[in-house]
Design a protein around this motif. Structure first.
Motif, mmCIF file in Angstrom:
data_model
loop_
_atom_site.group_PDB
_atom_site.id
_atom_site.type_symbol
_atom_site.label_atom_id
_atom_site.label_comp_id
_atom_site.label_asym_id
_atom_site.label_seq_id
_atom_site.Cartn_x
_atom_site.Cartn_y
_atom_site.Cartn_z
ATOM 1 N N ASP A 192 0.820 -1.200 0.000
ATOM 2 C CA ASP A 192 0.000 0.000 0.000
ATOM 3 C C ASP A 192 0.859 1.256 0.000
ATOM 4 O OD1 ASP A 192 0.794 -0.810 2.596
ATOM 5 O OD2 ASP A 192 -0.686 0.523 3.502
ATOM 6 N N ILE A 193 1.954 1.215 0.770
ATOM 7 C CA ILE A 193 2.889 2.343 0.774
ATOM 8 C C ILE A 193 3.558 2.456 -0.587
ATOM 9 C CG2 ILE A 193 5.055 3.203 1.748
ATOM 10 C CD1 ILE A 193 4.217 2.067 4.427
ATOM 11 N N LEU A 194 3.970 1.324 -1.149
ATOM 12 C CA LEU A 194 4.615 1.333 -2.455
ATOM 13 C C LEU A 194 3.682 1.884 -3.526
ATOM 14 C CD1 LEU A 194 7.007 0.653 -4.270
ATOM 15 C CD2 LEU A 194 6.161 -1.701 -4.403
ATOM 16 N N ALA A 195 2.411 1.498 -3.473
ATOM 17 C CA ALA A 195 1.438 2.010 -4.443
ATOM 18 C C ALA A 195 1.304 3.525 -4.326
ATOM 19 C CB ALA A 195 0.081 1.341 -4.229
ATOM 20 N N GLY A 196 1.328 4.030 -3.097
ATOM 21 C CA GLY A 196 1.250 5.474 -2.895
ATOM 22 C C GLY A 196 2.461 6.194 -3.444
ATOM 23 N N ILE A 197 3.635 5.608 -3.260
ATOM 24 C CA ILE A 197 4.861 6.198 -3.803
ATOM 25 C C ILE A 197 4.820 6.184 -5.332
ATOM 26 C CG2 ILE A 197 7.381 5.981 -3.951
ATOM 27 C CD1 ILE A 197 7.252 4.597 -1.171
ATOM 28 N N HIS A 198 4.439 5.049 -5.889
ATOM 29 C CA HIS A 198 4.398 4.892 -7.350
ATOM 30 C C HIS A 198 3.445 5.910 -7.983
ATOM 31 C CE1 HIS A 198 4.537 3.173 -11.263
ATOM 32 N NE2 HIS A 198 3.433 2.450 -11.169
ATOM 33 N N LYS A 199 2.365 6.209 -7.302
ATOM 34 C CA LYS A 199 1.377 7.157 -7.823
ATOM 35 C C LYS A 199 1.935 8.575 -7.881
ATOM 36 C CE LYS A 199 -3.346 8.824 -6.977
ATOM 37 N NZ LYS A 199 -4.541 8.696 -6.105
ATOM 38 N N LEU A 200 2.840 8.912 -6.951
ATOM 39 C CA LEU A 200 3.318 10.286 -6.832
ATOM 40 C C LEU A 200 4.713 10.523 -7.402
ATOM 41 C CD1 LEU A 200 2.143 11.063 -3.172
ATOM 42 C CD2 LEU A 200 1.023 11.739 -5.306
ATOM 43 N N VAL A 201 5.498 9.459 -7.524
ATOM 44 C CA VAL A 201 6.909 9.609 -7.938
ATOM 45 C C VAL A 201 7.061 9.139 -9.384
ATOM 46 C CG1 VAL A 201 9.283 8.899 -7.482
ATOM 47 C CG2 VAL A 201 7.728 9.320 -5.568
ATOM 48 N N PRO A 202 7.540 9.993 -10.282
ATOM 49 C CA PRO A 202 7.597 9.632 -11.708
ATOM 50 C C PRO A 202 8.837 8.839 -12.114
ATOM 51 C CG PRO A 202 8.265 11.915 -11.418
ATOM 52 C CD PRO A 202 7.854 11.424 -10.062
ATOM 53 N N VAL A 203 9.820 8.693 -11.231
ATOM 54 C CA VAL A 203 11.051 7.994 -11.610
ATOM 55 C C VAL A 203 10.954 6.518 -11.232
ATOM 56 C CG1 VAL A 203 12.414 10.089 -11.331
ATOM 57 C CG2 VAL A 203 12.259 8.469 -9.432
ATOM 58 N N PRO A 204 11.759 5.645 -11.867
ATOM 59 C CA PRO A 204 11.762 4.227 -11.510
ATOM 60 C C PRO A 204 12.120 4.025 -10.037
ATOM 61 C CG PRO A 204 12.880 4.558 -13.600
ATOM 62 C CD PRO A 204 12.633 5.922 -13.025
ATOM 63 N N LEU A 205 11.458 3.072 -9.413
ATOM 64 C CA LEU A 205 11.671 2.784 -7.997
ATOM 65 C C LEU A 205 12.562 1.550 -7.830
ATOM 66 C CD1 LEU A 205 8.013 3.365 -6.730
ATOM 67 C CD2 LEU A 205 9.931 4.994 -6.779
ATOM 68 N N VAL A 206 13.294 1.539 -6.714
ATOM 69 C CA VAL A 206 14.281 0.491 -6.457
ATOM 70 C C VAL A 206 13.941 -0.233 -5.159
ATOM 71 C CG1 VAL A 206 16.728 0.005 -6.019
ATOM 72 C CG2 VAL A 206 16.064 1.815 -7.640
ATOM 73 N N LEU A 207 14.064 -1.558 -5.178
ATOM 74 C CA LEU A 207 13.824 -2.384 -4.002
ATOM 75 C C LEU A 207 15.137 -3.021 -3.575
ATOM 76 C CD1 LEU A 207 11.324 -3.383 -2.273
ATOM 77 C CD2 LEU A 207 11.535 -5.515 -3.566
#
Length: 279
Positions: A192-207
């Motif tokens: 749920d936190i990741l989905a919120g970040i993905h919605k607001l952050v336009p750059v690729p995300l790293v795990l």
């Protein structure tokens, strides 16, 4: 061929898959990672952590990556992983690394932003990509990057968006419940936190903390914007265990041992490539 990180991750984001960042710190790991990418026709990120500078210099890491991967048809990105020292980051850029991770996650937010912006300006002028981190991962079993004192701090989506906009990073590492090392129990991933970040952050995300994650969890993270996944501990644990088995069975020549160890690294890398690429 050696490339920067931004091009690899742009394709991953558009294709809804992830690229593996596999830690290398000697010839065997570099060879196993690059060979796995070549044999599967898959881009790989060769992550050389600042922690492993006692193993080889930045110049040696670049020379080895260039020798093994420079003429490959498959893209290889030499990436400086988890570095909080600005001087080392700038030296990696000068040495020829295609990507650097400035890790200011332990600093106050304003200082992290300030330092990351400086790294981005310098790196971009040299055609080098930048990854940064917001939040903190706890340490699991056999962790070689974190410490027992590390406490998980989840990345806040609005703050992540402000950070990405202020720094102009090419990729952002986030904390959603993964750990450095192997998991002591079933991980509690906050998609749920990741989905919120993905919605607001336009750059690729790293795990970070990909070792030991179930395929379903990995795919769930990819569906919410994760385009780069780091794997370190599982490579080490598997290669050491297989080396023990080999030494118990026979006494190989040191040169043969080296070749076997590169194959052990390749086994783990290929396993994760198949998951990350949804194969």
């Amino acid at each position: 061929m050696l490339v920067n990180l931004a091009d690899i991750l742009r394709d991953a984001s558009q294709g809804n898959y992830a690229v593996g960042a596999f830690n290398g710190y000697n010839y065997e790991t570099f060879a196993g990672i690059i060979e796995a990418g070549t044999e599967t026709n898959t881009p790989v990120i060769l992550a050389f952590g600042a922690k492993y500078l006692p193993n080889m210099s930045l110049a040696t890491a670049f020379s080895l990556a260039e020798s093994l991967g420079g003429k490959c048809k498959t893209p290889v990105c030499l990436h400086l992983d988890h570095c909080s020292d600005l001087d080392t980051v700038f030296r990696a850029i000068r040495a020829g690394f295609g990507s650097v991770m400035y890790d200011g996650s332990a600093l106050p937010l304003a200082e992290n932003v300030k330092n990351t912006r400086l790294v981005c300006r310098t790196a971009r002028a040299c055609g080098v990509s930048v990854e940064a981190e917001l939040g903190c991962l706890a340490a699991g079993e056999h962790s070689h990057e974190g410490s027992a004192a590390d406490v998980a701090a989840y990345t806040e989506p609005t703050q992540a968006a402000q950070f990405a906009a202020a720094t102009q990073v090419d990729a952002l590492a986030v904390s959603i419940g993964t750990v450095h090392g192997l998991y002591k129990a079933e991980p509690n991933l906050r998609l749920d936190i990741l989905a919120g970040i993905h919605k607001l952050v336009p750059v690729p995300l790293v795990l970070h903390g990909g070792s030991g994650l179930a395929a379903k969890d990995i795919l769930g993270c990819i569906d919410q914007g994760i385009a780069k996944i780091n794997v370190n501990t599982e490579i080490s644990v598997y290669a050491v265990a297989k080396t023990r088995e080999l030494l118990a069975a026979k006494q190989p020549h040191f040169s043969e041992l080296s070749l076997s160890q590169a194959d052990y690294v390749k086994d783990v890398v290929k396993k994760y490539i198949a998951i990350f690429r949804r194969r």
